[in-house]
Design an enzyme around this catalytic site. Structure first.
Site, mmCIF file in Angstrom:
data_model
loop_
_atom_site.group_PDB
_atom_site.id
_atom_site.type_symbol
_atom_site.label_atom_id
_atom_site.label_comp_id
_atom_site.label_asym_id
_atom_site.label_seq_id
_atom_site.Cartn_x
_atom_site.Cartn_y
_atom_site.Cartn_z
ATOM 1 N N ASN A 103 6.668 4.719 7.659
ATOM 2 C CA ASN A 103 6.091 6.001 8.065
ATOM 3 C C ASN A 103 6.888 7.165 7.489
ATOM 4 O O ASN A 103 8.112 7.075 7.333
ATOM 5 C CB ASN A 103 6.044 6.110 9.594
ATOM 6 C CG ASN A 103 5.202 5.001 10.203
ATOM 7 O OD1 ASN A 103 4.386 4.394 9.521
ATOM 8 N ND2 ASN A 103 5.441 4.697 11.469
ATOM 9 N N HIS A 127 9.369 4.872 2.477
ATOM 10 C CA HIS A 127 8.312 5.581 1.737
ATOM 11 C C HIS A 127 8.518 7.087 1.747
ATOM 12 O O HIS A 127 7.585 7.843 1.467
ATOM 13 C CB HIS A 127 6.938 5.245 2.318
ATOM 14 C CG HIS A 127 6.516 3.831 2.066
ATOM 15 N ND1 HIS A 127 5.523 3.215 2.786
ATOM 16 C CD2 HIS A 127 6.975 2.898 1.197
ATOM 17 C CE1 HIS A 127 5.374 1.963 2.350
ATOM 18 N NE2 HIS A 127 6.242 1.750 1.388
ATOM 19 N N CYS A 154 11.380 26.913 -6.035
ATOM 20 C CA CYS A 154 12.300 25.805 -5.782
ATOM 21 C C CYS A 154 13.701 26.364 -5.536
ATOM 22 O O CYS A 154 14.163 27.218 -6.310
ATOM 23 C CB CYS A 154 12.325 24.872 -6.994
ATOM 24 S SG CYS A 154 13.577 23.609 -6.841
ATOM 25 N N ALA A 239 1.287 -0.746 20.938
ATOM 26 C CA ALA A 239 2.740 -0.650 20.745
ATOM 27 C C ALA A 239 3.430 -0.074 21.982
ATOM 28 O O ALA A 239 4.513 -0.541 22.375
ATOM 29 C CB ALA A 239 3.040 0.209 19.524
HETATM 30 C C1 BV8 Z 1 6.011 -0.568 -5.716
HETATM 31 C C2 BV8 Z 1 3.355 7.128 1.324
HETATM 32 C C3 BV8 Z 1 7.394 -1.444 -7.484
HETATM 33 C C4 BV8 Z 1 2.162 7.940 1.201
HETATM 34 C C5 BV8 Z 1 2.684 4.850 1.022
HETATM 35 C C6 BV8 Z 1 3.127 -6.669 -5.061
HETATM 36 C C7 BV8 Z 1 4.489 -6.380 -5.164
HETATM 37 C C8 BV8 Z 1 4.922 -5.074 -5.351
HETATM 38 C C9 BV8 Z 1 3.991 -4.030 -5.444
HETATM 39 C C10 BV8 Z 1 2.641 -4.308 -5.346
HETATM 40 C C11 BV8 Z 1 2.214 -5.616 -5.156
HETATM 41 N N1 BV8 Z 1 0.848 -5.582 -5.104
HETATM 42 C C12 BV8 Z 1 0.422 -4.300 -5.237
HETATM 43 C C13 BV8 Z 1 1.481 -3.513 -5.407
HETATM 44 C C14 BV8 Z 1 1.411 -2.055 -5.612
HETATM 45 C C15 BV8 Z 1 1.347 -1.237 -4.331
HETATM 46 C C16 BV8 Z 1 0.579 -1.887 -3.218
HETATM 47 O O1 BV8 Z 1 1.145 -2.538 -2.349
HETATM 48 N N2 BV8 Z 1 -0.718 -1.669 -3.209
HETATM 49 C C17 BV8 Z 1 -1.539 -2.218 -2.142
HETATM 50 C C18 BV8 Z 1 -2.584 -1.192 -1.732
HETATM 51 C C19 BV8 Z 1 -2.119 -3.531 -2.622
HETATM 52 N N3 BV8 Z 1 2.699 -0.954 -3.879
HETATM 53 C C20 BV8 Z 1 3.354 0.094 -4.432
HETATM 54 O O2 BV8 Z 1 2.906 0.781 -5.309
HETATM 55 C C21 BV8 Z 1 4.759 0.386 -3.885
HETATM 56 N N4 BV8 Z 1 5.693 0.483 -4.992
HETATM 57 O O3 BV8 Z 1 5.461 -1.616 -5.574
HETATM 58 O O4 BV8 Z 1 7.033 -0.330 -6.655
HETATM 59 C C22 BV8 Z 1 8.205 -2.440 -6.719
HETATM 60 C C23 BV8 Z 1 7.874 -3.797 -6.768
HETATM 61 C C24 BV8 Z 1 8.618 -4.702 -6.052
HETATM 62 C C25 BV8 Z 1 9.718 -4.280 -5.292
HETATM 63 C C26 BV8 Z 1 10.019 -2.929 -5.275
HETATM 64 C C27 BV8 Z 1 9.250 -2.003 -5.968
HETATM 65 C C28 BV8 Z 1 4.804 1.719 -3.181
HETATM 66 C C29 BV8 Z 1 3.995 1.666 -1.905
HETATM 67 C C30 BV8 Z 1 4.206 2.964 -1.109
HETATM 68 C C31 BV8 Z 1 2.950 3.790 -1.141
HETATM 69 N N5 BV8 Z 1 3.089 4.899 -0.217
HETATM 70 N N6 BV8 Z 1 2.905 5.876 1.837
HETATM 71 C C32 BV8 Z 1 1.833 8.562 2.522
HETATM 72 O O5 BV8 Z 1 2.288 8.089 3.593
HETATM 73 O O6 BV8 Z 1 1.116 9.540 2.443
HETATM 74 S S1 BV8 Z 1 1.948 3.465 1.618
HETATM 75 C C33 BV8 Z 1 1.077 3.766 3.052
HETATM 76 O O7 BV8 Z 1 0.668 2.463 3.525
HETATM 77 C C34 BV8 Z 1 1.876 4.337 4.205
HETATM 78 O O8 BV8 Z 1 3.238 4.543 3.934
HETATM 79 C C35 BV8 Z 1 1.779 3.262 5.257
HETATM 80 O O9 BV8 Z 1 2.872 3.202 6.075
HETATM 81 C C36 BV8 Z 1 1.664 2.068 4.410
HETATM 82 C C37 BV8 Z 1 1.250 0.829 5.100
HETATM 83 O O10 BV8 Z 1 0.151 1.121 5.933
HETATM 84 P P1 BV8 Z 1 0.335 0.821 7.510
HETATM 85 O O11 BV8 Z 1 1.533 1.562 7.978
HETATM 86 O O12 BV8 Z 1 0.315 -0.619 7.732
HETATM 87 O O13 BV8 Z 1 -0.939 1.561 8.086
HETATM 88 P P2 BV8 Z 1 -2.410 0.942 8.243
HETATM 89 O O14 BV8 Z 1 -3.314 2.056 8.634
HETATM 90 O O15 BV8 Z 1 -2.732 0.125 7.036
HETATM 91 O O16 BV8 Z 1 -2.270 -0.087 9.446
HETATM 92 C C38 BV8 Z 1 -1.896 0.388 10.721
HETATM 93 C C39 BV8 Z 1 -1.812 -0.840 11.628
HETATM 94 O O17 BV8 Z 1 -1.446 -0.394 12.943
HETATM 95 C C40 BV8 Z 1 -3.126 -1.582 11.777
HETATM 96 O O18 BV8 Z 1 -2.908 -2.970 11.561
HETATM 97 C C41 BV8 Z 1 -3.541 -1.333 13.232
HETATM 98 O O19 BV8 Z 1 -4.166 -2.459 13.811
HETATM 99 C C42 BV8 Z 1 -2.221 -1.066 13.892
HETATM 100 N N7 BV8 Z 1 -2.317 -0.177 15.068
HETATM 101 C C43 BV8 Z 1 -3.123 0.902 15.225
HETATM 102 N N8 BV8 Z 1 -2.901 1.442 16.432
HETATM 103 C C44 BV8 Z 1 -1.922 0.706 17.041
HETATM 104 C C45 BV8 Z 1 -1.539 -0.327 16.159
HETATM 105 N N9 BV8 Z 1 -0.602 -1.242 16.472
HETATM 106 C C46 BV8 Z 1 -0.008 -1.127 17.686
HETATM 107 N N10 BV8 Z 1 -0.319 -0.156 18.588
HETATM 108 C C47 BV8 Z 1 -1.264 0.766 18.298
HETATM 109 N N11 BV8 Z 1 -1.570 1.719 19.199
#
Ligand code: BV8
Length: 257
Positions: A103, A127, A154, A239
């Site tokens: 987050n 992140h 800046c 949560a």
């Molecule tokens: C990178 C900032 C190289 C922006 C974000 C395999 C290996 C490595 C990389 C990849 C890979 N496959 C694909 C990739 C590339 C990509 C990726 O993962 N793409 C996805 C879409 C397939 N990853 C990247 O580009 C990352 N960089 O890989 O660099 C590298 C390689 C290896 C090792 C190191 C580096 C960079 C990713 C960061 C992107 N930036 N955020 C912003 O915030 O504006 S990501 C974004 O998604 C947010 O940060 C967020 O936190 C994150 C994950 O989402 P969640 O937090 O899970 O949120 P979501 O809505 O999805 O789910 C919420 C959950 O809460 C739900 O399950 C729900 O049921 C639950 N919930 C809801 N209410 C409650 C609850 N639970 C409990 N109580 C409640 N009340």
């Protein structure tokens, strides 16, 4: 659905090293939108437009507005019972504790600032952070609570247009990865809270923790995540209900010595 697959095995009172990963779900009950729910952030703003370096280069004004709105929202939300429970763990757990959040909000730090976290507690925003900006010329990072506009100067290079949100976008390297991977290798308890398990490398942390053969892994989430089958234990529900209960179990188990 509010299912608890297993209760905490009693051997966990020997827990010495914990890694906790949190995602948007832990802040949902504070009023911050998650990303992939129906009314989530990515539904109103395609990821490629607002959360990639290419989107920022294409339309910096749109991206700055997206983050300005979320930064301003921080002023009207408060940490919830789940954030406070993790702060209580940071104060009461005497072993090593790393809290990694995906987050970019500041609700974790606002909760534990109200307590005395112990010396073995570390916190990582992998992140980035809404309340910080970065100069694209010098990489200098600044605390920031205001909007960034096309006229914002800046502080270091005294130019306009060089400040960006200090956020890790898709395709960019998350922060403190070596610290995180080292802690995952050493931990004997890995807890994932409020994340859908869609985004890597964070979604791969449970496998990293399990590779040692020593870590017990727990998912606490509203519903099964993409990676729920990789966890030894899953607790599905809100949560603010499940995290305080889990922390209370951990701290009372630990005190049994
Ligand atoms: C990178 C900032 C190289 C922006 C974000 C395999 C290996 C490595 C990389 C990849 C890979 N496959 C694909 C990739 C590339 C990509 C990726 O993962 N793409 C996805 C879409 C397939 N990853 C990247 O580009 C990352 N960089 O890989 O660099 C590298 C390689 C290896 C090792 C190191 C580096 C960079 C990713 C960061 C992107 N930036 N955020 C912003 O915030 O504006 S990501 C974004 O998604 C947010 O940060 C967020 O936190 C994150 C994950 O989402 P969640 O937090 O899970 O949120 P979501 O809505 O999805 O789910 C919420 C959950 O809460 C739900 O399950 C729900 O049921 C639950 N919930 C809801 N209410 C409650 C609850 N639970 C409990 N109580 C409640 N009340």
């Amino acid at each position: 659905m509010n299912g608890i697959r297993y209760s905490i095995p009693m051997h966990l009172h020997t827990v010495n090293s914990i890694v906790i990963l949190t995602g948007a779900g832990i802040s949902a009950e504070s009023g911050l939108s998650t990303f992939r729910a129906e009314n989530g952030l990515w539904c109103n703003h395609p990821i490629e437009d607002v959360a990639t370096p290419e989107g920022f280069a294409r339309n910096p004004v749109l991206v700055q507005q997206f983050y300005n709105q979320r930064r301003a929202q921080l002023l009207s939300v408060e940490p919830n019972a789940a954030h406070h429970a993790l702060a209580q763990l940071a104060e009461g757990f005497k072993g090593s504790l790393l809290l990694v959040t995906q987050n970019v909000d500041n609700l974790h730090e606002r909760a534990y600032r109200q307590r005395r976290a112990n010396a073995n507690f570390r916190f990582v925003h992998m992140h980035g952070e809404l309340a910080k900006v970065r100069c694209t010329e010098t990489e200098m990072v600044y605390d920031w609570t205001e909007d960034i506009t096309a006229q914002t100067l800046c502080p270091c290079c005294r130019e306009i247009g060089t400040l960006r949100p200090h956020i890790v976008w898709f395709g960019e390297m998350p922060l403190e990865m070596p610290v995180i991977y080292e802690a995952l290798r050493k931990c004997d308890l890995f807890i994932s809270i409020g994340t859908s398990g869609n985004v890597y490398p964070a979604a791969g942390f449970v496998a990293e923790a399990r590779a040692s053969g020593r870590a017990h892994t727990v998912e606490i989430n509203l519903e099964p995540s993409q990676t729920h089958s990789l966890f030894h234990e899953t607790r599905h529900g809100k949560a603010t209900e499940l995290v305080p209960k889990f922390v209370e179990e951990l701290l009372s188990n630990r005190n049994k010595g």
